[in-house]
Design an enzyme around this catalytic site. Structure first.
Site, PDB file in Angstrom:
ATOM      1  N   GLY A  12      51.080 -53.460 -52.903  1.00  0.00           N
ATOM      2  CA  GLY A  12      51.217 -53.509 -54.353  1.00  0.00           C
ATOM      3  C   GLY A  12      49.893 -53.830 -55.026  1.00  0.00           C
ATOM      4  O   GLY A  12      48.856 -53.984 -54.371  1.00  0.00           O
ATOM      5  N   ASP A  33      54.889 -54.168 -45.932  1.00  0.00           N
ATOM      6  CA  ASP A  33      55.374 -53.497 -47.136  1.00  0.00           C
ATOM      7  C   ASP A  33      56.376 -52.422 -46.735  1.00  0.00           C
ATOM      8  O   ASP A  33      56.199 -51.780 -45.695  1.00  0.00           O
ATOM      9  CB  ASP A  33      54.217 -52.860 -47.914  1.00  0.00           C
ATOM     10  N   ASN A  34      57.409 -52.243 -47.541  1.00  0.00           N
ATOM     11  CA  ASN A  34      58.352 -51.146 -47.298  1.00  0.00           C
ATOM     12  C   ASN A  34      58.073 -49.946 -48.198  1.00  0.00           C
ATOM     13  O   ASN A  34      58.791 -48.948 -48.139  1.00  0.00           O
ATOM     14  CB  ASN A  34      59.800 -51.614 -47.481  1.00  0.00           C
ATOM     15  N   THR A  37      57.898 -50.102 -53.921  1.00  0.00           N
ATOM     16  CA  THR A  37      57.068 -50.078 -55.125  1.00  0.00           C
ATOM     17  C   THR A  37      55.584 -50.102 -54.779  1.00  0.00           C
ATOM     18  O   THR A  37      54.765 -49.681 -55.591  1.00  0.00           O
ATOM     19  CB  THR A  37      57.396 -51.272 -56.053  1.00  0.00           C
ATOM     20  N   ASP A  54      61.092 -54.008 -44.328  1.00  0.00           N
ATOM     21  CA  ASP A  54      61.641 -54.748 -45.457  1.00  0.00           C
ATOM     22  C   ASP A  54      61.425 -56.239 -45.206  1.00  0.00           C
ATOM     23  O   ASP A  54      61.705 -56.746 -44.118  1.00  0.00           O
ATOM     24  CB  ASP A  54      63.138 -54.436 -45.579  1.00  0.00           C
ATOM     25  N   TYR A 141      65.415 -60.877 -61.797  1.00  0.00           N
ATOM     26  CA  TYR A 141      64.053 -61.272 -61.438  1.00  0.00           C
ATOM     27  C   TYR A 141      63.806 -62.744 -61.749  1.00  0.00           C
ATOM     28  O   TYR A 141      63.369 -63.505 -60.878  1.00  0.00           O
ATOM     29  CB  TYR A 141      63.055 -60.397 -62.187  1.00  0.00           C
ATOM     30  N   LYS A 145      63.428 -65.529 -58.770  1.00  0.00           N
ATOM     31  CA  LYS A 145      62.211 -66.311 -58.530  1.00  0.00           C
ATOM     32  C   LYS A 145      62.487 -67.810 -58.626  1.00  0.00           C
ATOM     33  O   LYS A 145      61.906 -68.614 -57.881  1.00  0.00           O
ATOM     34  CB  LYS A 145      61.126 -65.901 -59.523  1.00  0.00           C
ATOM     35  N   THR A 171      48.782 -60.435 -65.249  1.00  0.00           N
ATOM     36  CA  THR A 171      47.557 -60.139 -64.508  1.00  0.00           C
ATOM     37  C   THR A 171      47.338 -58.628 -64.502  1.00  0.00           C
ATOM     38  O   THR A 171      48.299 -57.858 -64.437  1.00  0.00           O
ATOM     39  CB  THR A 171      47.663 -60.674 -63.067  1.00  0.00           C
ATOM     40  N   ARG A 182      53.718 -51.951 -67.225  1.00  0.00           N
ATOM     41  CA  ARG A 182      53.050 -53.149 -67.735  1.00  0.00           C
ATOM     42  C   ARG A 182      52.241 -52.797 -68.985  1.00  0.00           C
ATOM     43  O   ARG A 182      51.738 -51.683 -69.143  1.00  0.00           O
ATOM     44  CB  ARG A 182      52.147 -53.758 -66.665  1.00  0.00           C
TER      45      ARG A 182
END
Length: 319
Positions: A12, A33-34, A37, A54, A141, A145, A171, A182
């Site tokens: 990512g 990483d899968n 995304t 995963d 989300y 978290k 960021t 974003r």
């Protein structure tokens, strides 16, 4: 000293930048990483070992440090499959903590400023409990978290896992996914294509935008801090698990950010397009970074104008 380092979600935006940062310092980096995304192209030419799997599955290997970044993080991605997002946040974190417990690794878990929700305290300090809608469109989300933070707390308390939490504020920088929705990547691409820059409401909501290089410096410095020093710092503050805000406290309206992008692209013919505010969109967002500054000796260095110029140059090169 060369360290064995695992980065979950390493294909990512943040993970790929972190992998480059660590490889350049001669560490042995494994990326998990899968590619749901994350993007394979982000790792092209990079000397890392790859675990394509995963994060919710068991994780092989032994590591000195673990950076746990794996989770859809932009609204279009995490809202596309809320159950996947929620289980990744919880079960993925549990798998990472199991590895850290097994091999005695120091582990940095990426949480988010979204745990503060639409805050009623400004700026947001680590001790603020937040103002989150647990049943809203963003809750998969936000609450995922928050649950991951609780899980980290329990693994530290019950098993002594050396876990450190970071709440990352907005960021940006090179290797961003142009389709991740974003605000800065949207504005840059819209301006480069002479399309209207999309503002929600009147663009008066605020954000604090941190350039990726500043975040990476804080990541590494945080894991370098000795555990006894961490405990001495956080215990008087009433925290069992160490948590730090990482962001740039310079606060801008969304409209200000849009104007800053256009100022760096004077050839663009873009104007503004206004749309209704999304549900539960935070109206103000600004980190209190006093703890990170005191503990790590860290401050963001890259101004918005400098960071935007570098990010624009990256996106120009991808078109």
């Amino acid at each position: 000293m060369t360290l064995r380092i695992l980065i979950t979600g390493g294909a990512g935006f943040i993970g790929a930048n972190l992998a480059r940062f660590l490889v350049a310092r001669d560490h042995r980096v494994t990326v998990l990483d899968n590619f749901r995304t994350g993007r394979r192209g982000n790792l092209e030419g990079l000397a890392v070992s790859l675990l394509e799997r995963d994060v919710r599955e068991s994780i092989p290997g032994d590591y000195d440090w673990i950076f746990h970044l794996a989770c859809p993080a932009s609204p279009p991605h995490y809202q596309a499959d809320g159950l996947f997002t929620l289980t990744t946040a919880f079960d993925g974190t549990r798998q990472v903590l199991e590895v850290a417990q097994r091999c005695g690794a120091r582990v940095l878990i990426a949480s988010t400023s979204e745990v503060y929700g639409d805050p009623q305290v400004h700026p947001q300090p680590e001790g603020y409990w937040g103002h989150v809608n647990p049943l809203g469109i963003r809750s998969c989300y936000d609450e995922g978290k928050r649950a991951a933070e609780t899980l980290a707390l329990e693994y530290r308390r019950k098993f002594g896992v050396d876990v450190r939490l970071v709440r990352i504020f907005n960021t940006y920088g090179p290797w961003m996914d142009p389709q991740d929705g974003r605000v800065i990547s949207n504005f840059i691409l819209q301006a480069l294509h002479n399309e209207p820059l999309t503002l929600y409401g009147r663009g008066e909501q605020t954000r604090s935008c941190q350039f990726i290089e500043d975040l990476l410096r804080a990541f590494v410095r945080y894991l370098q801090v000795d555990r006894t020093q961490l405990e001495a710092f956080f215990a008087p503050r009433g925290l069992i698990v160490p948590v730090l805000n990482l962001g740039n406290p310079e606060e801008y309206t969304i409209a200000d950010i849009a104007r800053a992008v256009l100022a760096l692209l004077p050839e663009s013919r873009s104007t503004f397009a206004f749309k209704p505010l999304p549900a539960d969109d935070p109206k103000r967002r600004k980190p209190d970074i006093a703890w990170a500054s005191e503990l790590l000796g860290w401050q963001p260095r890259v101004s918005l104008t400098e960071g935007l110029a570098k990010t624009i140059a990256y996106f120009r090169g991808t078109l």
